[in-house]
Write a protein that holds these residues in place. Structure first.
Motif, mmCIF file in Angstrom:
data_model
loop_
_atom_site.group_PDB
_atom_site.id
_atom_site.type_symbol
_atom_site.label_atom_id
_atom_site.label_comp_id
_atom_site.label_asym_id
_atom_site.label_seq_id
_atom_site.Cartn_x
_atom_site.Cartn_y
_atom_site.Cartn_z
ATOM 1 N N PRO A 250 0.787 -1.237 0.000
ATOM 2 C CA PRO A 250 0.000 0.000 0.000
ATOM 3 C C PRO A 250 0.824 1.294 0.000
ATOM 4 C CG PRO A 250 0.069 -0.898 2.203
ATOM 5 C CD PRO A 250 0.784 -1.886 1.315
ATOM 6 N N MET A 251 2.135 1.202 -0.111
ATOM 7 C CA MET A 251 2.990 2.382 0.059
ATOM 8 C C MET A 251 2.631 3.534 -0.895
ATOM 9 S SD MET A 251 7.067 2.401 0.690
ATOM 10 C CE MET A 251 7.651 2.275 -0.971
ATOM 11 N N ARG B 30 6.467 1.148 7.706
ATOM 12 C CA ARG B 30 6.106 0.944 9.107
ATOM 13 C C ARG B 30 6.646 2.161 9.869
ATOM 14 N NH1 ARG B 30 10.401 -1.864 7.864
ATOM 15 N NH2 ARG B 30 12.250 -1.780 9.166
ATOM 16 N N PRO B 31 6.143 2.442 11.059
ATOM 17 C CA PRO B 31 6.631 3.596 11.816
ATOM 18 C C PRO B 31 8.142 3.547 11.997
ATOM 19 C CG PRO B 31 4.670 2.693 12.856
ATOM 20 C CD PRO B 31 5.073 1.730 11.758
ATOM 21 N N GLY B 32 8.804 4.643 11.719
ATOM 22 C CA GLY B 32 10.245 4.753 11.918
ATOM 23 C C GLY B 32 11.100 4.224 10.783
ATOM 24 N N ALA B 33 10.509 3.531 9.813
ATOM 25 C CA ALA B 33 11.289 2.967 8.704
ATOM 26 C C ALA B 33 11.651 4.080 7.722
ATOM 27 C CB ALA B 33 10.503 1.874 7.989
ATOM 28 N N PRO B 34 12.944 4.258 7.450
ATOM 29 C CA PRO B 34 13.344 5.321 6.527
ATOM 30 C C PRO B 34 12.901 5.029 5.097
ATOM 31 C CG PRO B 34 15.234 3.974 7.089
ATOM 32 C CD PRO B 34 14.080 3.489 7.930
ATOM 33 N N VAL C 18 9.264 11.627 1.992
ATOM 34 C CA VAL C 18 8.720 11.825 3.333
ATOM 35 C C VAL C 18 7.524 10.881 3.438
ATOM 36 C CG1 VAL C 18 7.622 13.457 4.911
ATOM 37 C CG2 VAL C 18 9.495 14.219 3.422
ATOM 38 N N ALA C 19 7.476 10.076 4.493
ATOM 39 C CA ALA C 19 6.420 9.080 4.631
ATOM 40 C C ALA C 19 5.682 9.241 5.947
ATOM 41 C CB ALA C 19 7.013 7.673 4.520
ATOM 42 N N LEU C 20 4.398 8.917 5.896
ATOM 43 C CA LEU C 20 3.496 9.052 7.045
ATOM 44 C C LEU C 20 2.617 7.823 7.144
ATOM 45 C CD1 LEU C 20 2.969 12.157 5.291
ATOM 46 C CD2 LEU C 20 2.754 12.560 7.706
ATOM 47 N N SER C 21 1.877 7.731 8.242
ATOM 48 C CA SER C 21 0.890 6.659 8.368
ATOM 49 C C SER C 21 -0.214 6.893 7.339
ATOM 50 C CB SER C 21 0.286 6.621 9.773
ATOM 51 O OG SER C 21 -0.616 7.705 9.951
ATOM 52 N N ARG D 38 -3.427 6.745 7.808
ATOM 53 C CA ARG D 38 -4.463 7.595 8.399
ATOM 54 C C ARG D 38 -4.093 9.073 8.303
ATOM 55 N NH1 ARG D 38 -4.186 6.960 14.072
ATOM 56 N NH2 ARG D 38 -3.260 9.006 14.093
ATOM 57 N N ASP D 39 -2.842 9.405 8.636
ATOM 58 C CA ASP D 39 -2.426 10.806 8.612
ATOM 59 C C ASP D 39 -2.355 11.329 7.180
ATOM 60 O OD1 ASP D 39 -2.313 10.725 11.366
ATOM 61 O OD2 ASP D 39 -0.128 10.502 11.444
ATOM 62 N N LEU D 40 -1.856 10.535 6.265
ATOM 63 C CA LEU D 40 -1.783 10.954 4.868
ATOM 64 C C LEU D 40 -3.189 11.202 4.312
ATOM 65 C CD1 LEU D 40 0.302 11.463 2.617
ATOM 66 C CD2 LEU D 40 0.068 9.060 1.999
ATOM 67 N N LEU D 41 -4.129 10.348 4.653
ATOM 68 C CA LEU D 41 -5.513 10.531 4.198
ATOM 69 C C LEU D 41 -6.164 11.758 4.830
ATOM 70 C CD1 LEU D 41 -6.726 6.816 4.125
ATOM 71 C CD2 LEU D 41 -6.403 8.349 2.156
ATOM 72 N N TRP D 42 -5.740 12.129 6.031
ATOM 73 C CA TRP D 42 -6.259 13.346 6.659
ATOM 74 C C TRP D 42 -5.678 14.585 5.971
ATOM 75 C CZ3 TRP D 42 -4.695 17.792 9.074
ATOM 76 C CH2 TRP D 42 -5.664 18.481 9.783
ATOM 77 N N ILE D 43 -4.406 14.549 5.659
ATOM 78 C CA ILE D 43 -3.716 15.696 5.061
ATOM 79 C C ILE D 43 -4.165 15.954 3.620
ATOM 80 C CG2 ILE D 43 -1.443 16.468 4.225
ATOM 81 C CD1 ILE D 43 -0.266 15.081 6.770
ATOM 82 N N ALA D 44 -4.267 14.905 2.827
ATOM 83 C CA ALA D 44 -4.479 15.049 1.373
ATOM 84 C C ALA D 44 -5.624 15.981 0.990
ATOM 85 C CB ALA D 44 -4.643 13.683 0.724
ATOM 86 N N PRO D 45 -6.824 15.849 1.537
ATOM 87 C CA PRO D 45 -7.901 16.742 1.090
ATOM 88 C C PRO D 45 -7.773 18.177 1.609
ATOM 89 C CG PRO D 45 -8.715 15.237 2.769
ATOM 90 C CD PRO D 45 -7.308 14.816 2.454
ATOM 91 N N ARG D 46 -6.842 18.413 2.523
ATOM 92 C CA ARG D 46 -6.688 19.738 3.121
ATOM 93 C C ARG D 46 -5.576 20.569 2.482
ATOM 94 N NH1 ARG D 46 -8.706 16.196 6.698
ATOM 95 N NH2 ARG D 46 -10.336 16.951 8.115
ATOM 96 N N ILE D 47 -4.774 19.961 1.636
ATOM 97 C CA ILE D 47 -3.725 20.753 1.000
ATOM 98 C C ILE D 47 -4.331 21.571 -0.141
ATOM 99 C CG2 ILE D 47 -1.873 19.173 1.648
ATOM 100 C CD1 ILE D 47 -1.835 18.185 -1.221
ATOM 101 N N THR D 48 -3.656 22.656 -0.461
ATOM 102 C CA THR D 48 -4.107 23.524 -1.553
ATOM 103 C C THR D 48 -2.968 23.652 -2.560
ATOM 104 O OG1 THR D 48 -3.263 25.578 -0.606
ATOM 105 C CG2 THR D 48 -5.460 24.851 0.143
#
Length: 167
Positions: free
Chosen positions: A104-105, A134-138, A143-146, A148-158
């Motif tokens: 899913p990356m 996974r958390p902490g994996a380079p 830049v990588a996020l969970s 859930r967080d990526l899905l929260w951010i995506a619709p809010r960017i302009t």
């Protein structure tokens, strides 16, 4: 910096007053002039977000300007390719990264303007924001996020949102 900027900090990625855990490249942060293809580093600087891609078979469209990733969509990472650091389609005779992955990356990708649109061969390709392994994996430089967080951010960017990576 504006509240609508995505800012990499030692605590995580700051956006709209929140801080999200994130990871960066295994090579750390490097000055833009030292970034090279395959070095695993995240380039410092102010990067515009120039695109959003998503897997329509796995996600609903996260923003009205997001484009679907198809089974033949790749990203050229071969400095010898005339289409270096651009999205390309199969069949493609140069080195590339498959965007439609089994894991899913890359289900959701925010594309930065690093070394784009006139790419300098070998200076590095594809600095994305994407889901972490996974958390902490380079990463390989992104830049990588969970998820859930990526899905929260995506619709809010302009279209004014920038990724800021302090050097």
């Amino acid at each position: 910096m504006k509240p609508t900027d995505l800012v990499v900090t030692p605590m995580g990625l700051r956006f709209l007053g929140r801080v999200f855990p994130c990871t960066i490249g295994r090579g750390g942060i490097v000055p833009p002039g030292r970034k090279r293809e395959g070095d695993g580093a995240t380039p410092a600087g102010m990067h515009r977000l120039v695109g959003m891609l998503y897997r329509p078979d796995r996600l609903t469209r996260p923003a009205d300007w997001a484009l679907p990733i198809g089974p033949f969509d790749f990203w050229s990472d071969d400095p010898a390719d005339p289409d270096y650091n651009l999205m390309v389609r199969a069949p493609h005779g140069f080195g590339h990264e498959r965007l439609r992955r089994a894991d899913p990356m890359y289900d959701l990708i925010l594309i930065t303007d690093w070394n784009w649109p006139q790419a300098e061969p070998g200076r590095g390709s594809a600095i994305f924001l994407h889901q972490w392994r996974r958390p902490g994996a380079p990463t390989a430089g992104c830049v990588a996020l969970s998820r859930r967080d990526l899905l929260w951010i995506a619709p809010r960017i302009t279209h004014q949102t920038r990724l800021i990576v302090p050097g």
